[in-house]
Design an enzyme around this catalytic site. Structure first.
Site, PDB file in Angstrom:
ATOM      1  CE  LYS A  15      -2.051  -1.343   3.823  1.00 53.60           C
ATOM      2  NZ  LYS A  15      -1.674  -2.750   3.961  1.00 53.60           N
ATOM      3  CG  HIS A  40       2.231   2.260   6.028  1.00 56.36           C
ATOM      4  ND1 HIS A  40       1.308   3.212   6.328  1.00 56.36           N
ATOM      5  CD2 HIS A  40       1.604   1.082   6.164  1.00 56.36           C
ATOM      6  CE1 HIS A  40       0.162   2.627   6.641  1.00 56.36           C
ATOM      7  NE2 HIS A  40       0.322   1.332   6.555  1.00 56.36           N
ATOM      8  CD  GLN A 203      -2.926  -2.749  11.009  1.00 59.53           C
ATOM      9  OE1 GLN A 203      -3.974  -2.131  11.134  1.00 59.53           O
ATOM     10  NE2 GLN A 203      -1.780  -2.230  11.387  1.00 59.53           N
TER      11      GLN A 203
HETATM   12  P1  IMP Z   1      -1.525  -6.586  16.451  1.00 58.75           P
HETATM   13  O1  IMP Z   1      -2.139  -5.707  15.424  1.00 58.75           O
HETATM   14  O2  IMP Z   1      -0.131  -6.138  16.857  1.00 58.75           O
HETATM   15  O3  IMP Z   1      -2.412  -6.839  17.623  1.00 58.75           O
HETATM   16  O4  IMP Z   1      -1.290  -8.028  15.778  1.00 58.75           O
HETATM   17  C1  IMP Z   1      -2.375  -8.856  15.396  1.00 58.75           C
HETATM   18  C2  IMP Z   1      -2.090  -9.540  14.067  1.00 58.75           C
HETATM   19  O5  IMP Z   1      -2.076  -8.567  13.018  1.00 58.75           O
HETATM   20  C3  IMP Z   1      -0.735 -10.236  14.003  1.00 58.75           C
HETATM   21  O6  IMP Z   1      -0.869 -11.398  13.208  1.00 58.75           O
HETATM   22  C4  IMP Z   1       0.145  -9.221  13.297  1.00 58.75           C
HETATM   23  O7  IMP Z   1       1.238  -9.823  12.651  1.00 58.75           O
HETATM   24  C5  IMP Z   1      -0.849  -8.642  12.312  1.00 58.75           C
HETATM   25  N1  IMP Z   1      -0.499  -7.285  11.876  1.00 58.75           N
HETATM   26  C6  IMP Z   1      -0.628  -6.152  12.582  1.00 58.75           C
HETATM   27  N2  IMP Z   1      -0.224  -5.090  11.866  1.00 58.75           N
HETATM   28  C7  IMP Z   1       0.162  -5.568  10.675  1.00 58.75           C
HETATM   29  C8  IMP Z   1       0.641  -4.952   9.483  1.00 58.75           C
HETATM   30  O8  IMP Z   1       0.791  -3.724   9.357  1.00 58.75           O
HETATM   31  N3  IMP Z   1       0.925  -5.794   8.429  1.00 58.75           N
HETATM   32  C9  IMP Z   1       0.728  -7.129   8.519  1.00 58.75           C
HETATM   33  N4  IMP Z   1       0.269  -7.751   9.601  1.00 58.75           N
HETATM   34  C10 IMP Z   1      -0.018  -6.971  10.665  1.00 58.75           C
HETATM   35 MG    MG Z   2       3.473  -3.600   6.335  1.00 58.84          MG
END
Ligand code: IMP
Ligand code: MG
Length: 401
Positions: A15, A40, A203
């Protein structure tokens, strides 16, 4: 006309590059969800910029706005502010991630043991949870200096998480002072002046807390429909939504991944695509293009146009597979919704496509690449607007509308 850029997979769709590519005429880049869990990446003149909290427009000197659905970590914010020139506006209603939240994130992950979600441990989940419990301070609470932290401290004390927040509060106040305001009003003001803004999703759609692969999701809403809510504006503000999808799939952290590929081929793709988390450095899991989940994501976001990223990676591997249905306990399922309760047992039915191995991008979009793009348009009923085949801005095909 404003527009939004949303990831259609599990995050890390690229993105950052797409926002950078299409936000040239925009006055501001707005983040509306998540916090410093994002990563990002933007490459400009061979230099790599990674932002976790500020939107990726930061690399281009654009105005950066964090809407009220974002949870703000003042420590990360302060680090990133030091790297950018553009104006920053943080909504006064954003929740502020406390040091307690980060400790709780770690403790919960450890207690989950083999069922850990693999969070980024940035305290994002606890911060949203504390907001739902009405214990978390907002930006305006930190600044007003009359927030009662006692209820929060008492709550955390029950989990044996404690410590004096006084120093952190002072620090946070200094970081947040002078950059807080009303994100929705600012967007309206810009629009009234004839300026457009881009909303940058963090995300991916399948990590949405309500519609994703729960509990293996993030703790906020990742879909385009969260934009107006986060800004405190009506739905008309969103504009068109451009969905971003990588031409294969990745997932970082635990949870079901029906089209996952393991072994040597996955390792090769990971190496060629440099598939390591921008926030945690973890190796991303690799899978194939999965139309079952993509259709679901396209529908949820109202996507009519997509950007495809990292096709250069396909030109360096000898195989190309895609998936249009899952097999779940012998049953064939092509509707992601139906697979949700049984995602752990869903296995992608993989189909072999003509490989893009050795593809020469200087010839434009022909042969196997053209076929892949046509398949995407047909399966998802969208038009492909951008095809990215490298990190640099110049490595992008733009298709006429
Ligand atoms: P949290 O957002 O840190 O609570 O993580 C929850 C899940 O979302 C985990 O599997 C993370 O690896 C995933 N995750 C959170 N932020 C990102 C991102 O920016 N890119 C990819 N995966 C993400
Ligand atoms: Mg990323």
């Amino acid at each position: 006309m404003n527009f939004s850029v949303i990831g259609l997979q599990w995050g890390d769709e690229g993105k950052g590059k797409i926002v950078d590519y299409i936000s040239g005429n925009c006055a501001a880049v707005v983040r509306f969800n998540g916090g410093s869990n994002a990563g990002h990446t933007v490459v400009k003149d061979g230099k790599k910029y990674v932002f976790h909290l500020l939107p990726s427009g930061a690399a281009r000197g654009k105005e950066m706005i964090l809407a009220s659905g974002v949870v703000v970590d003042p420590i990360i914010l302060s680090e990133e502010i030091g790297k950018v020139f553009g104006k920053i506006l943080i909504d006064s209603r954003c929740s502020v991630v406390t040091p307690y939240d980060k400790k709780l994130d770690e403790i919960i992950e450890e207690k989950r043991g083999s069922l850990a979600l693999g969070t980024t441990r940035r305290g994002i989940g606890p911060s949203y949870a504390m907001r739902a419990l009405r214990l978390e301070p907002r930006v305006c609470d930190i600044l007003a200096n009359d927030f009662n932290f006692e209820a929060l401290a008492t709550f955390y004390d029950m989990m044996h998480i404690n410590g004096n927040l006084q120093e952190w509060i002072e620090y946070s106040r200094n970081v947040l002072k002078g950059i807080e305001g009303d994100s929705g009003a600012r967007v309206v003001e810009l629009n009234e002046k004839g300026e457009e803004v881009v909303f940058e999703g963090s995300q991916g759609s399948l990590l949405d807390i309500m519609h994703g692969s729960y509990p293996y999701v993030t703790s906020s809403h990742t879909l385009s429909t969260y934009i107006p809510l986060s800004l405190g504006l009506s739905k008309d503000i969103i504009g068109d939504t451009i969905g971003v999808m990588k031409c294969y799939a990745t997932r970082v952290g635990s949870g079901p991944f029906p089209s996952e590929e393991k072994g040597v081929l996955a390792e090769e793709i990971r190496r060629i695509g440099n598939e390591y988390g921008a926030t945690t450095g973890r190796a991303r899991r690799i899978g194939w293009l999965d139309f079952v989940s993509l259709k679901y994501a396209v529908r949820m976001n109202g996507v009519k146009e997509v950007a495809i990223t990292k096709v250069d990676v396909l030109s360096k591997i000898r195989q190309l597979k895609i998936c249009r249905s899952y097999s779940v306990d012998g049953e064939e399922i092509s509707d992601f919704f139906k697979a949700i309760p049984r995602l752990d047992d869903a296995k992608a039915e993989l189909e072999e496509m003509d490989s893009l191995h050795g593809y020469d991008f200087s010839i434009g979009m022909k042969g196997a690449l053209k076929k892949l793009i046509e398949l995407i348009e047909e399966e998802l009923k969208v038009s492909v607007r951008l095809v990215s085949y490298g990190e640099e801005r110049s490595e992008t095909f733009e298709l006429s509308r």
